[in-house]
Each structure stands twice: as structure tokens, then as C-alpha cells.
Design an enzyme around this catalytic site. Structure first.
Site, PDB file in Angstrom:
ATOM      1  N   GLY A 291       0.182   7.119   4.504  1.00  0.00           N
ATOM      2  CA  GLY A 291      -0.255   5.911   4.400  1.00  0.00           C
ATOM      3  C   GLY A 291      -0.901   5.343   5.355  1.00  0.00           C
ATOM      4  NE  ARG A 292       2.831   2.754  10.125  1.00  0.00           N
ATOM      5  CZ  ARG A 292       3.549   1.835   9.933  1.00  0.00           C
ATOM      6  NH1 ARG A 292       3.073   0.619  10.504  1.00  0.00           N
ATOM      7  NH2 ARG A 292       4.818   1.791   9.373  1.00  0.00           N
ATOM      8  CB  CYS A 360       6.599 -24.813   6.614  1.00  0.00           C
ATOM      9  SG  CYS A 360       4.999 -25.757   6.787  1.00  0.00           S
TER      10      CYS A 360
HETATM   11  N1  LLP Z   1       6.361   8.278   1.290  1.00  0.00           N
HETATM   12  C1  LLP Z   1       7.313   7.621   1.125  1.00  0.00           C
HETATM   13  C2  LLP Z   1       8.613   8.202   0.336  1.00  0.00           C
HETATM   14  C3  LLP Z   1       7.840   6.399   1.755  1.00  0.00           C
HETATM   15  O1  LLP Z   1       8.726   5.671   1.596  1.00  0.00           O
HETATM   16  C4  LLP Z   1       6.600   6.088   2.655  1.00  0.00           C
HETATM   17  C5  LLP Z   1       6.593   4.545   3.219  1.00  0.00           C
HETATM   18  C6  LLP Z   1       5.369   6.880   2.820  1.00  0.00           C
HETATM   19  C7  LLP Z   1       5.177   8.138   2.117  1.00  0.00           C
HETATM   20  C8  LLP Z   1       4.211   6.529   3.707  1.00  0.00           C
HETATM   21  O2  LLP Z   1       4.950   6.471   4.841  1.00  0.00           O
HETATM   22  P1  LLP Z   1       3.533   6.124   6.217  1.00  0.00           P
HETATM   23  O3  LLP Z   1       2.703   7.228   6.287  1.00  0.00           O
HETATM   24  O4  LLP Z   1       2.917   4.913   5.762  1.00  0.00           O
HETATM   25  O5  LLP Z   1       4.438   5.965   7.507  1.00  0.00           O
HETATM   26  N2  LLP Z   1       6.150  -1.852   5.595  1.00  0.00           N
HETATM   27  C9  LLP Z   1       6.408  -1.118   6.719  1.00  0.00           C
HETATM   28  C10 LLP Z   1       6.312   0.416   6.388  1.00  0.00           C
HETATM   29  C11 LLP Z   1       7.189   0.855   5.370  1.00  0.00           C
HETATM   30  C12 LLP Z   1       7.045   2.101   4.975  1.00  0.00           C
HETATM   31  C13 LLP Z   1       7.871   2.505   3.656  1.00  0.00           C
HETATM   32  N3  LLP Z   1       7.543   3.964   3.239  1.00  0.00           N
HETATM   33  C14 LLP Z   1       5.564  -1.499   8.016  1.00  0.00           C
HETATM   34  O6  LLP Z   1       4.826  -2.283   7.751  1.00  0.00           O
HETATM   35  O7  LLP Z   1       5.658  -0.834   9.042  1.00  0.00           O
END
Ligand code: LLP
Length: 430
Positions: A291-292, A360
Site C-alpha cells: 500500500g504505502r 480543537c
Molecule cells: N496487507 C494487510 C493485511 C495490511 O494489514 C496492510 C496494512 C497492508 C497489506 C498494507 O501495508 P503497507 O504496504 O501499506 O504497509 N495507518 C497506518 C498504517 C496501517 C497499516 C495497516 N495495514 C499508518 O498511517 O502508518
């Protein structure tokens, strides 16, 4: 301090942002023009940046049986999903809502995988009816529920079990998911027995294995450890007569927000494939759920300075974006680099500012102790805002959510208009 000293002029992790003279551009578009045209706060994304992040995975996957399923929780705006769909990605979803988003951009259902610890029966039903590629199941309770739902529809649900490899991804505790104390996955030592249960249930067909150890991971070691733990399980499960067609290795690769230096996706996967080859699994189909790393550094949030409020202990720079659209600092003490769209003259005086929003709460800050030369009305860019910002945006303080723009070369297209107050209030009654 003069402007040329200001840390703010660095652009960490941002090949698609550059200074032209004193002004900040994304690809072929001047960002200040977008702020004028669409207002602030405004999310702006570079299509080229998304595609070059994807290309790092694609280089590593060339010649392999491997598929990228974009984890849309990072940013589920249809305009971005469409870019990844056109580029051949599948999608990793975690809700019925995300399923409808994938279908809305025309994703073939078979390219969709459904993750998450708490899928409802309604969500399972819809996903089975459209024929998604795989359910990543996280508990025995969910396995039995999915079996019942599938049988009631006279279907067979393709399943992977998400196993918890118990490795430390060495990231923020809120985004670490592969340790014993986390709510995620089926414990490594229970996995074989749960696979045997899955194989015995008539409404299910085992197709793979899944693991995801956390997010914003900046070293390769935990991935290699997790791969070994997963391959150990694949050997044990197949020895028990249950074939595993694919290995889903989750997402989690980090990006540079400040001074991190995460490995490239091609580097990580060269090492992971070497490990798989060495253990005789080189031909196994692979899926990943990044994702990120695909969108984080493709996006900025433009926000206008409303008021400067110098104080005894701190100077506050109050901007029109807040924790409602940039929640990561409040939630994880996360760092996002902040730069003005226009550099002031070389002799401009900079000061230390806490950049804060109008919400706030003292937790509503975007950046602390930032050296910036700013004036009322200036527009700032909050960098690395492509992932987990708009998708986590809320209407807290009854703030409508921002607009979003996609930059493609020298053109900019509105992909989501600013939410109106009428839309925020719609559906409520007294
Ligand atoms: N697959 C699963 C099962 C996940 O739980 C996640 C992310 C991903 C893939 C994707 O992960 P990435 O490649 O994006 O790291 N809100 C937090 C991040 C939460 C991630 C949750 N799960 C932040 O802003 O850092």
C-alpha cells in the site's frame, strides 16, 4: 538563519517534486496554481510517481509467477485505483466498501483478495457472489462462518490462512502486526491444524498461505525471517497432503518520510526470491499487498497558512489542514516534511514553528519545531501524504473532506471534489 539554511527546502523521498526557480512543482505542474484553482486543503498525487513505485516491484517480478494486489486501505480514491488497475494490478481489500471500489474501476473479481480479521457474513456473501480470488482467513471462527456462507450459496470459497510468523518488523507498535501479541493471523504453531480443518470443510478450498508482518518496514531482515517461517509451514502443510498454490507475502515496505533509507522493492524481492529459490520454491506463485510504498511519496497535501501566532514558549503556524485529513502525526507521532510552495528571498528570516490545524485538540499538530520562513496566506506542502491520509480522513469538528487532484505530466485533473457541508449533514435528522 536565512532561507537557504532552512531544512524545509529539502525534498526527502520526492523525485517527482522539484524546485523551478523559487517555486515547487510536481512533474509538469506548478503546485501554487493548483492551490489557486482548487482551494486548500488539497491532496495532489503524481501518477508518474505511483507508476515508478510500481515499476520497482515489476522489475523484481519479471519472469516470475507474481501479482501485485494494491492494498487500497492506503488510499482508496477511485482515480488512484484506476491507475493501478490500468497498470495490471489486482487489489487487496478489507471491507465490503473496498470491494465495491475495486469493482467500480472494473477490476476482475478473480484479481481481488479479501483480508482483515472481521469480515461480516454479508461481506462474505457479496464477495462470493461476485467471485473474488481469495479470502485471507484469520481465525477458526471466521473459517467456519465462511464455510457456512459458501454452502448456503452453493459455492466453494477459495481460502488462504493468514499466519502469524512471530517476527518483529521493528516498526511503530501500532503498525506492527506479525508478533504473538497482535490480534492478527493464526499462530504459527496452530497453523497446520487449522489448515487440516479448512481442507475438511466442504464449502472451502485451500489455495494459498498469507502473511503480513507490519507496515513502514525499513530493513530486509524481518522479511527474510518471515519468509523462512512461512516456507517451513508450506512444507509441513503440503506434507500433510494439502497443496498450497500461492504464497501471499503481504505488504509493509516503508518509504522515506525524513531520514529513513528503506531498501527498494526490487532489492527486497531479489533477496526474497533468492531465498525461495534456495529452498526449492522458486516456481511458486507469489502475491503481495503493498500500500504505502506505492502511493505514500506520490502525494502531497497543500495547506494555507491562516494565522501566525508567536508565543512565549512556542510559535504556532495555524494552517487550514488538520488531524481530520492528516491524522498520522496525532496517531503515531509521525513525521511529514513540510515545505512552502514558494521560497522566500535568500535573506528571509526563518523561525521555528509548530504547524498546527484548526481542530480543537492539542494533539492536532502536523509538524513540530519546523524551521520555516512563512507569512499569513502562504501555501505549504505537507509531503509523503499519499498513503493513510485521505483514506483515514474524518469529518471531526464537522470539517468537510478535502478535494483530490491527479497530476499526469503537465495536466492536473480533479478526481474528487471537495466535500460540501450539505453532503456532510445529509441523512441526519433532529
Ligand atoms: N496487507 C494487510 C493485511 C495490511 O494489514 C496492510 C496494512 C497492508 C497489506 C498494507 O501495508 P503497507 O504496504 O501499506 O504497509 N495507518 C497506518 C498504517 C496501517 C497499516 C495497516 N495495514 C499508518 O498511517 O502508518
Amino acid at each position: 538563519m536565512n532561507a537557504s539554511d532552512l531544512n524545509a527546502l529539502r525534498l526527502p523521498g520526492q523525485p517527482h517534486l522539484h524546485w523551478r526557480g523559487a517555486e515547487l512543482w510536481m512533474d509538469g505542474v506548478r503546485l501554487s496554481d493548483l492551490a489557486t484553482r482548487f482551494g486548500t486543503p488539497l491532496f495532489v498525487y503524481s501518477k508518474a510517481s505511483m507508476l515508478s513505485a510500481l515499476a520497482a516491484y515489476q522489475r523484481a517480478f519479471a519472469g516470475r509467477k507474481a501479482r501485485v494486489c494494491y492494498a487500497m486501505k492506503a488510499n482508496s480514491s477511485l482515480g488512484l485505483l484506476n491507475v493501478f488497475h490500468q497498470a495490471g494490478c489486482g487489489f487487496d481489500i478489507v471491507s465490503g466498501g473496498e470491494l465495491e471500489r475495486a469493482l467500480a474501476v472494473g477490476a476482475p473479481p478473480a484479481s481481488i483478495i479479501f483480508s482483515g480479521v472481521g469480515k461480516s457474513r454479508d461481506e462474505m456473501r457479496r464477495a462470493l457472489q461476485v467471485g473474488i480470488g481469495c479470502f485471507n482467513v484469520e481465525s477458526v471462527g471466521e473459517l467456519r462462518a465462511l464455510n457456512e456462507v459458501a454452502q448456503s450459496l452453493d459455492r466453494v470459497a477459495p481460502v488462504s490462512l493468514r499466519v502469524n510468523p512471530d517476527v518483529d518488523a521493528q516498526t511503530h507498535p501500532y503498525i506492527s502486526t506479525g508478533l504473538k501479541g497482535n490480534k492478527f493471523g493464526i499462530a504459527h504453531r496452530d497453523a497446520l491444524a487449522v489448515y487440516q480443518l479448512a481442507a475438511s470443510l466442504p464449502g472451502l478450498k485451500v489455495v494459498g498461505i498469507d502473511c503480513h508482518i507490519g507496515s513502514q518496514i525499513t530493513i530486509v531482515g524481518p522479511y527474510l525471517d518471515a519468509m523462512d517461517r512461512v516456507l517451513d509451514l508450506v512444507q509441513a502443510i503440503e506434507a500433510a497432503g494439502i497443496p498450497i498454490e500461492h504464497i501471499d507475502f503481504g505488504g509493509g515496505l516503508g518509504i522515506q518520510y525524513q531520514d529513513e533509507s528503506p531498501p527498494g522493492a526490487d532489492d527486497v524481492w531479489a533477496q526474497l526470491f533468492a531465498r525461495m529459490d534456495a529452498r526449492g520454491f522458486g516456481q511458486r506463485a507469489v502475491m503481495i499487498e503493498p500500500g504505502r510504498s506505492l502511493v505514500g511519496n506520490a502525494g502531497v497535501c497543500l495547506t494555507q497558512v491562516m494565522y501566525l501566532k508567536p508565543g512565549e514558549q512556542k510559535n504556532f503556524c495555524i494552517v487550514d489542514a488538520a488531524m481530520s485529513e492528516l491524522p498520522r502525526p496525532a496517531l503515531y507521532q509521525a513525521y511529514h516534511h513540510i515545505v512552502p510552495l514558494q521560497q522566500l528571498a535568500a535573506n528571509a528570516q526563518g523561525q521555528m514553528w509548530d504547524v498546527v490545524g484548526p481542530v480543537c485538540e492539542s494533539g492536532d499538530w502536523i509538524g513540530r519545531d519546523r524551521a520555516l520562513a512563512v507569512q499569513d496566506g502562504d501555501v505549504l506542502a505537507v509531503l509523503s501524504a499519499g498513503a493513510y491520509c485521505m483514506s483515514m480522513a474524518s469529518n471531526y469538528n464537522t470539517r468537510p473532506r478535502p478535494a483530490e487532484v491527479l497530476v499526469d505530466g503537465d495536466t492536473a485533473r480533479l478526481i474528487r471534489p471537495r466535500e460540501t457541508l450539505a453532503q456532510v449533514l445529509a441523512g441526519e435528522t433532529i
